[in-house]
Enzyme design. Sequence first.
Site, mmCIF file in Angstrom:
data_model
loop_
_atom_site.group_PDB
_atom_site.id
_atom_site.type_symbol
_atom_site.label_atom_id
_atom_site.label_comp_id
_atom_site.label_asym_id
_atom_site.label_seq_id
_atom_site.Cartn_x
_atom_site.Cartn_y
_atom_site.Cartn_z
ATOM 1 N N GLU A 184 0.886 -1.174 0.000
ATOM 2 C CA GLU A 184 0.000 0.000 0.000
ATOM 3 C C GLU A 184 0.920 1.218 0.000
ATOM 4 O O GLU A 184 1.547 1.518 1.004
ATOM 5 C CB GLU A 184 -0.878 -0.061 1.249
HETATM 6 ZN ZN LIG Z 1 -6.362 -0.246 -3.392
#
Ligand SMILES: [Zn+2]
Length: 340
Positions: free
Chosen positions: A266
């Site tokens: 992320e």
């Molecule tokens: Zn995502």
Amino acid sequence: MYPKIHFPVNELNKIQQLIELGGGNVQHEILDTVEFRGYRLPLYLIKVGAAGPDKPALALTGGVHGLEKIGTQVILAFMESLLKQLTWDEGLKEELNHLQLYFLPALNPAGMMRKTRANGNGIDLMRNAPVDAEARVPPLLGGHRLTTRIPWYRGQKGQSMEKEAVALCDFIRERLFPAPFSMALDCHSGFGFNDQIWFPYAYSKEPIFHLPEIFALRNLLFETYPNHVYTFEPQSRVYTSHGDLWDYLYMEAKTANRLFLPITMEMGSWLWIKKNPRQLIQLLGFFHPVLPHRLRRVLRRHLIFIDFLKNAVRSYGNWLPDKRQRKHYELAALSLWYES
Ligand SMILES: [Zn+2]
């Protein structure tokens, strides 16, 4: 070889160029197509190298959320370097006889085209698996069944999974589960200030069975690259959610006694916004670094990690804990991630 088509999504055109660049070193197929606004958009799968199904496998996936184009771009940047390197590096060529390396760089091309997180039907693919969270999830963000007009929509209860999600699951089942060891790295952006590596579960605050293996991977990274940029933790420590595809696939692999470790990268885009508030008014900017120098830096900084992962999967036998070590690793991991 499929005929070359011009798509309204740059990344799909780039994939076609890379397939051409790869020549005999790549095999590609179209897992399925998604129809959107008169276009038939392909879900590309590319395999680099000639390793057989008995070798360990790594899948690099991106673009599950259409807005988070940087995930796709990071994977394509890695693929481009790798394919160039393959034209001159005998060592790499040899290495790829021992590792199955797969790329699924653009899993949600309709979302990319309409510039939404969801797919063309308004469904968030990462909330679309038939898995309900055990603990309370954050409202909306954790997945909901209210309306396609609000992001994070899971789809209706009992409805079959979306095409893109089915294509991903079938691929993982057919190519990764049979391997003696396999991993997937799914690249996203848009949550938090830091670059984060998450591992399952998202649906539960309980540890996964393969916690010792994940902890060993984390140590390998921290020792090999002490200056790396990532936080590394279970997703449930950040937030829990319904319908996570990696939870679903991990549990299925576990039931079948297969060693499959999916992780998510992320990329922390809130940092890009802090440095450049102009991004707030550019829709894609939330999820994508806008200034060219920043884009280059983001593309560069993650290549080392992806290369690390490729090497770790190839040499998994050298760092996975044995039976005796597992217990120690598990205790250490529980105290690091699950006791506070
Ligand atoms: Zn995502």
